[in-house]
Every structure is written in structure tokens, then in C-alpha cells.
Design a protein around this motif. Sequence first.
Motif, PDB file in Angstrom:
ATOM      1  N   VAL A   2      -3.868   2.887  -1.430  1.00  0.00           N
ATOM      2  CA  VAL A   2      -4.521   3.205  -0.162  1.00  0.00           C
ATOM      3  C   VAL A   2      -3.700   4.543   0.286  1.00  0.00           C
ATOM      4  CG1 VAL A   2      -4.786   2.469   2.335  1.00  0.00           C
ATOM      5  CG2 VAL A   2      -4.999   0.935   0.508  1.00  0.00           C
ATOM      6  N   THR A   3      -4.434   5.487   0.601  1.00  0.00           N
ATOM      7  CA  THR A   3      -3.722   6.910   1.397  1.00  0.00           C
ATOM      8  C   THR A   3      -4.042   6.878   2.787  1.00  0.00           C
ATOM      9  OG1 THR A   3      -4.040   7.822  -0.794  1.00  0.00           O
ATOM     10  CG2 THR A   3      -3.633   9.158   1.084  1.00  0.00           C
ATOM     11  N   VAL A  23      -6.343   7.952   9.190  1.00  0.00           N
ATOM     12  CA  VAL A  23      -7.799   7.804   8.354  1.00  0.00           C
ATOM     13  C   VAL A  23      -7.155   7.124   7.087  1.00  0.00           C
ATOM     14  CG1 VAL A  23      -9.414   8.887   7.184  1.00  0.00           C
ATOM     15  CG2 VAL A  23      -8.926   9.590   9.647  1.00  0.00           C
ATOM     16  N   SER A  25      -7.814   5.859   3.109  1.00  0.00           N
ATOM     17  CA  SER A  25      -8.988   5.868   2.033  1.00  0.00           C
ATOM     18  C   SER A  25      -8.420   4.970   0.720  1.00  0.00           C
ATOM     19  CB  SER A  25      -9.251   7.212   1.665  1.00  0.00           C
ATOM     20  OG  SER A  25      -8.005   7.996   1.256  1.00  0.00           O
ATOM     21  N   GLY A  26      -9.311   4.743   0.035  1.00  0.00           N
ATOM     22  CA  GLY A  26      -8.713   3.902  -1.321  1.00  0.00           C
ATOM     23  C   GLY A  26      -9.226   2.365  -1.375  1.00  0.00           C
ATOM     24  N   SER A  28     -11.617  -0.710   1.318  1.00  0.00           N
ATOM     25  CA  SER A  28     -12.186  -1.101   2.362  1.00  0.00           C
ATOM     26  C   SER A  28     -11.453  -1.588   3.544  1.00  0.00           C
ATOM     27  CB  SER A  28     -13.026  -2.282   2.099  1.00  0.00           C
ATOM     28  OG  SER A  28     -13.976  -2.737   3.167  1.00  0.00           O
ATOM     29  N   PHE A  29     -11.616  -0.329   4.522  1.00  0.00           N
ATOM     30  CA  PHE A  29     -10.823  -0.427   5.794  1.00  0.00           C
ATOM     31  C   PHE A  29     -10.760  -1.779   6.278  1.00  0.00           C
ATOM     32  CE2 PHE A  29      -8.338   1.771   8.739  1.00  0.00           C
ATOM     33  CZ  PHE A  29      -8.672   1.262   9.844  1.00  0.00           C
ATOM     34  N   LYS A  76     -15.468   4.195  10.113  1.00  0.00           N
ATOM     35  CA  LYS A  76     -14.895   5.441   9.731  1.00  0.00           C
ATOM     36  C   LYS A  76     -13.522   5.340   9.062  1.00  0.00           C
ATOM     37  CE  LYS A  76     -17.103   7.737  13.761  1.00  0.00           C
ATOM     38  NZ  LYS A  76     -16.598   8.782  15.198  1.00  0.00           N
ATOM     39  N   GLY A  77     -13.188   4.033   8.960  1.00  0.00           N
ATOM     40  CA  GLY A  77     -11.840   3.822   8.254  1.00  0.00           C
ATOM     41  C   GLY A  77     -10.824   4.611   8.997  1.00  0.00           C
TER      42      GLY A  77
END
Length: 124
Positions: A2-3, A23, A25-26, A28-29, A76-77
Motif C-alpha cells: 500500500v502506498t 490517498v 493505492s495498492g 482496496s481502500f 476515491k481512496g
Amino acid sequence: QVTLVESGGGWVQTGGSLRLSCVASGRSFSTLSMGWFRQAPGKERDLVAAMSWSPGNTVFADFVKGRTSISRDDAKGALILQVHDLKPEDTAVYYCAAKTDAGDLRSISSYNYWGQGTQVTVSS
């Protein structure tokens, strides 16, 4: 992996407000518990606020309770922190963090992923 990328820091006048965004990514939020922490020079890193991926589980540090909100936009994560009535003692590097379990949100060591941090400076 996760970033996490934080934004929104900077200089704020005493008594003002700030809005920080993180934010992710990497992964599912909606499966991540998320939190904001802060660290002032020479001090330990402290929880500011955190939210679990399971609904209804949110915690705040006593030093921001009543003047802080935390929210998440799963589509939007993004994790948003808003702090009002800022004081010079709120000056710190603010970090976004994430973990995959819904356990103790106050446990710093339980967070698997960390952002680089964003500096917030409060002064008059």
C-alpha cells in the motif's frame, strides 16, 4: 503493498484550520483501517485520529477532540483530516497510516503502512 501520499500541510495561522488528505493505492481502500498521527521535534509519534474499515469505529486523541473531524471516501481512496482552532503546539509532521485489521486503532505499532509525512507549522 500500500502506498500512502499525504497533502495539505504548510503554514497555518494560530486559530486557523487545516485540511489534510491522504490517498491510498495498492489495495482496496474499503479493506483498510486508516489513521493520522503526528510527531513534533523531540517527541514521540502520537495518534491524532483514526477510522476502522468497519463502520462506527472512530477514535480521537484528547488534544484534538472537539475540534477535529476525520472522514473517508472509499470511492476515491482518500482519508481526510480537518483540524480547527489550531495552536502552536499542533506544529508537527503529520503522517497517514493504514493497516488491514480493525483492531486497536490507537496502537501505532499495529499499522503496516505509512506515508512520508507532511509538515504543519502553526504560528501567529
